[in-house]
Design an enzyme around this catalytic site. Sequence first.
Site, PDB file in Angstrom:
ATOM      1  N   GLU A  53      -7.909 -20.557  53.453  1.00  0.00           N
ATOM      2  CA  GLU A  53      -9.097 -20.849  52.832  1.00  0.00           C
ATOM      3  C   GLU A  53      -8.700 -21.098  51.214  1.00  0.00           C
ATOM      4  OE1 GLU A  53     -12.638 -20.168  50.220  1.00  0.00           O
ATOM      5  OE2 GLU A  53     -10.559 -18.878  50.057  1.00  0.00           O
ATOM      6  N   ASP A  91      -5.556 -14.970  53.687  1.00  0.00           N
ATOM      7  CA  ASP A  91      -4.524 -15.810  52.953  1.00  0.00           C
ATOM      8  C   ASP A  91      -5.058 -15.593  51.394  1.00  0.00           C
ATOM      9  OD1 ASP A  91      -6.707 -17.552  53.174  1.00  0.00           O
ATOM     10  OD2 ASP A  91      -5.806 -18.898  51.845  1.00  0.00           O
TER      11      ASP A  91
END
Length: 451
Positions: free
Chosen positions: A156, A92
């Site tokens: 994250e 991500d």
Amino acid sequence: MSSNPVAETVASLMPRAKAELTELVAFKSVADFDQFPRSESEGAARWVADALTAEGFQDVALLDTPDGTQSVYGYLPGPAGAKTVLLYAHYDVQPPLDEAGWTTPPFELTERDGRWYGRGAADCKGGVIMHLLALRALKANGGVPVHVKVIAEGSEEMGTGGLERYAEEHPELLEADSIVIGDSGNFRVGLPTVTTTLRGMTMVRVQVDTLQGNLHSGQFGGAAPDALAALIRVLDSLRAEDGSTTVDGLAPGASWEGLQYDEEQFRTDAKVLDGVGLIGSGTVADRIWARPAVTVLGIDCPPVVGATPSVQAGARALISLRVPPGVDAAEATKLLQAHLEAHTPWGAQVRTEQVGQGQPFSADTTSPAYTAMADAMAVAYPGQEMQYAGQGGSIPLCNTLASLYPQAEILLIGLSEPEAQIHAVDESVSPEELERLSVAEALFLRNYAGA
């Protein structure tokens, strides 16, 4: 690079690495599904899963984590009796911010001036590619001498803790003798660095209300309490005159004893405007690695364009507080919330809400894994000695893993050196750093197998 066979293999794989990073960067995998389609993150997760499957990984799975995102897991068995190493990265990315501010489109990997530009190129899709390169180099030169687990996180950057909660519920899944977190970076390009400490983080929303609705500033201004002005006073209370963070009850922090950060180099890296001073006191390393730091991330209030002459009834802000090792993030959250409530003026109504948290981290640098990595770095970066540095950012998973597996040796390396401009416009990665760190990781796995 030298004539080391592993280095030669990695060098030969760099065109493939660029092609793969191009594919991975193309996914708009921001784990904020109010802004970006969930399908983009799911597509990136499938890409990583397919790549692991192609490399012979077993038990490859898309893990549905409690925050509604997916992490990718795979297991590559090594020789019988070998040690187990967990390799971490995240697929991500941060939102691109102002896409118009990018020199080239943020989700198209573009080569310019010897660097590869694109959102996630360094943080941390490049880390996924680094792990793949290291493993491919070992497979081409005698095989992978350890059991390898790979975990690629899907949220994250959002700090929502999905993988942390999943790991706590399935503690056997990520258990390993050593863990390489591929999400930090060298102190500068060409200087091999292991990050030994991370600041923790808490994020708090604060809402200030004073009126039932906005009022005409000419008719009521001067006596009617302005919520935006109240919020500004609250936010200003979080800093001393020199810019140091001041949260009631929060220790000001310690001093950094390791690698120092030259102030002029920091000004250059941070692109501080001429004549603008740095904030805080102590050395730069003290301020960014060993002390708390508050940042106002955003304010909800009327934009200048279209604003009306009104006294504002309500205003809201999102605040980040970074906390150094030795400070409990949960306690820091309570102190921050209490400070905001205590410093709200004029009896204004104030509400606070915690929206994210991660504990600080400090590594054991005396472990055999650090010796194995230092020897590997010396080969990958000839003539350079591995440095120990802190990092002001947070990787909440580190503390979760340290708590679950207290015997595991945790190392942090990665591609996010200052020129990478992670989280900003024109993020980029140095292909030379990608190449050298992939060699270092491969040699580390070989060294650690025999440690």
